[in-house]
Design a protein around this motif. Structure first.
Motif, PDB file in Angstrom:
ATOM      1  N   LEU A  19      36.989  47.648  26.204  1.00 41.50           N
ATOM      2  CA  LEU A  19      38.347  47.136  26.107  1.00 41.50           C
ATOM      3  C   LEU A  19      39.165  47.520  27.337  1.00 41.50           C
ATOM      4  N   ARG A  20      38.979  48.726  27.825  1.00 40.62           N
ATOM      5  CA  ARG A  20      39.696  49.177  29.009  1.00 40.62           C
ATOM      6  C   ARG A  20      39.308  48.351  30.235  1.00 40.62           C
ATOM      7  N   VAL A  21      38.018  48.038  30.371  1.00 41.61           N
ATOM      8  CA  VAL A  21      37.547  47.228  31.508  1.00 41.61           C
ATOM      9  C   VAL A  21      38.110  45.806  31.411  1.00 41.61           C
ATOM     10  N   ALA A  22      38.078  45.221  30.225  1.00 47.10           N
ATOM     11  CA  ALA A  22      38.650  43.876  30.047  1.00 47.10           C
ATOM     12  C   ALA A  22      40.132  43.878  30.407  1.00 47.10           C
ATOM     13  N   GLY A  23      40.850  44.908  29.976  1.00 52.10           N
ATOM     14  CA  GLY A  23      42.268  45.016  30.309  1.00 52.10           C
ATOM     15  C   GLY A  23      42.498  45.111  31.801  1.00 52.10           C
ATOM     16  N   LEU A  24      41.657  45.863  32.495  1.00 52.23           N
ATOM     17  CA  LEU A  24      41.796  45.992  33.958  1.00 52.23           C
ATOM     18  C   LEU A  24      41.515  44.674  34.667  1.00 52.23           C
ATOM     19  N   ILE A  25      40.534  43.920  34.191  1.00 53.53           N
ATOM     20  CA  ILE A  25      40.241  42.611  34.802  1.00 53.53           C
ATOM     21  C   ILE A  25      41.450  41.697  34.655  1.00 53.53           C
ATOM     22  N   LEU A  26      42.087  41.744  33.512  1.00 51.33           N
ATOM     23  CA  LEU A  26      43.292  40.940  33.289  1.00 51.33           C
ATOM     24  C   LEU A  26      44.451  41.419  34.149  1.00 51.33           C
ATOM     25  N   LEU A  27      44.674  42.730  34.182  1.00 49.46           N
ATOM     26  CA  LEU A  27      45.847  43.294  34.855  1.00 49.46           C
ATOM     27  C   LEU A  27      45.734  43.364  36.378  1.00 49.46           C
ATOM     28  N   LEU A  28      44.513  43.379  36.903  1.00 48.06           N
ATOM     29  CA  LEU A  28      44.339  43.468  38.357  1.00 48.06           C
ATOM     30  C   LEU A  28      44.057  42.123  39.004  1.00 48.06           C
ATOM     31  N   TRP A  29      43.365  41.235  38.281  1.00 47.40           N
ATOM     32  CA  TRP A  29      42.969  39.953  38.872  1.00 47.40           C
ATOM     33  C   TRP A  29      43.498  38.742  38.122  1.00 47.40           C
ATOM     34  N   ALA A  30      44.280  38.922  37.059  1.00 46.38           N
ATOM     35  CA  ALA A  30      44.877  37.821  36.290  1.00 46.38           C
ATOM     36  C   ALA A  30      43.826  36.849  35.762  1.00 46.38           C
ATOM     37  N   HIS A  31      42.642  37.366  35.487  1.00 43.01           N
ATOM     38  CA  HIS A  31      41.580  36.505  34.968  1.00 43.01           C
ATOM     39  C   HIS A  31      41.888  36.166  33.511  1.00 43.01           C
ATOM     40  N   PRO A  32      41.904  34.874  33.141  1.00 40.96           N
ATOM     41  CA  PRO A  32      42.221  34.498  31.757  1.00 40.96           C
ATOM     42  C   PRO A  32      41.181  35.033  30.769  1.00 40.96           C
ATOM     43  N   LEU A  33      41.612  35.296  29.549  1.00 43.97           N
ATOM     44  CA  LEU A  33      40.724  35.867  28.537  1.00 43.97           C
ATOM     45  C   LEU A  33      39.500  34.988  28.278  1.00 43.97           C
ATOM     46  N   ASN A  34      39.699  33.657  28.266  1.00 44.36           N
ATOM     47  CA  ASN A  34      38.556  32.782  28.008  1.00 44.36           C
ATOM     48  C   ASN A  34      37.512  32.847  29.122  1.00 44.36           C
ATOM     49  N   LYS A  35      37.903  33.316  30.297  1.00 49.52           N
ATOM     50  CA  LYS A  35      36.946  33.506  31.389  1.00 49.52           C
ATOM     51  C   LYS A  35      36.421  34.939  31.433  1.00 49.52           C
ATOM     52  N   ILE A  36      37.211  35.886  30.982  1.00 50.32           N
ATOM     53  CA  ILE A  36      36.747  37.274  30.930  1.00 50.32           C
ATOM     54  C   ILE A  36      35.575  37.393  29.969  1.00 50.32           C
ATOM     55  N   VAL A  37      35.696  36.788  28.803  1.00 49.74           N
ATOM     56  CA  VAL A  37      34.658  36.959  27.781  1.00 49.74           C
ATOM     57  C   VAL A  37      33.328  36.318  28.162  1.00 49.74           C
ATOM     58  N   VAL A  38      33.328  35.376  29.106  1.00 47.16           N
ATOM     59  CA  VAL A  38      32.063  34.739  29.504  1.00 47.16           C
ATOM     60  C   VAL A  38      31.465  35.354  30.773  1.00 47.16           C
ATOM     61  N   LEU A  39      32.052  36.451  31.246  1.00 51.71           N
ATOM     62  CA  LEU A  39      31.454  37.152  32.384  1.00 51.71           C
ATOM     63  C   LEU A  39      30.121  37.756  31.953  1.00 51.71           C
TER      64      LEU A  39
END
Length: 180
Positions: free
Chosen positions: A24-44
């Protein structure tokens, strides 16, 4: 909209709240540092993270983005042992596996879980994009983050960011070379 100070506090939550799972912390950092949308974060996939002699990178767009050294170990630890690795999905390649075998985490589930860290996904993404368009040129953002020129120019216009390459971005999208 979140202020830059509020966004930095949320990044700090992701770094320091060890009682919250690494995933969860890594997902949050991807969102907060690179503005990657959640629907794209989950398919990494796990292979989107690469570690080499020059450090760690994450592939979000067409070019790898550097993962800051201060968080690289956290990312690598997560990549080596993602959450939800029950007996049915131990061999998954998803960076954020879901609870069903072979499935990634659902974006809605991630959104709900991020609230534990104080993160409202939409507000955080917009604040991150606002900050990024001020700090990084548009072409780099498009290549590193995978956003379309229209999205980046829209966020830049909202924030009054200088867009010295705006004409080139428009031309690249609208201009097709002629054979003549």
């Amino acid at each position: 909209m979140l202020t830059r100070t509020q966004r930095i506090a949320l990044v700090r939550n992701c770094l320091e709240w060890e009682r919250v799972g690494v995933s969860l912390r890594v997902a949050g950092l991807i969102l907060l540092l690179w503005a990657h949308p959640l629907n794209k974060i989950v398919v990494l996939r796990r292979d989107h993270l690469q570690r080499g002699p020059m450090g760690m990178t994450i592939m979000l767009g067409t070019r790898p983005a550097a993962v800051p050294e201060a968080i690289a170990d956290l990312f690598w630890r997560h990549a080596q042992r993602p959450s939800n690795q029950q007996t049915t999905n131990t061999a998954t390649q998803w960076l954020f596996p879901g609870t069903r075998a072979g499935a990634h985490l659902h974006p809605g589930t991630l959104s709900t879980r991020l609230k534990v860290l104080g993160i409202d996904a939409q507000r955080a993404r917009n604040a991150t994009l606002r900050d990024l368009v001020h700090d990084v040129d548009a072409r780099s953002l498009i290549n590193l983050l995978g956003y379309s020129p229209a999205v980046i120019t829209q966020h830049a216009a909202r924030t009054g960011a200088r867009m010295s390459d705006y004409v080139d971005l428009k031309r690249g999208r609208d201009h097709r070379p002629t054979n003549g």
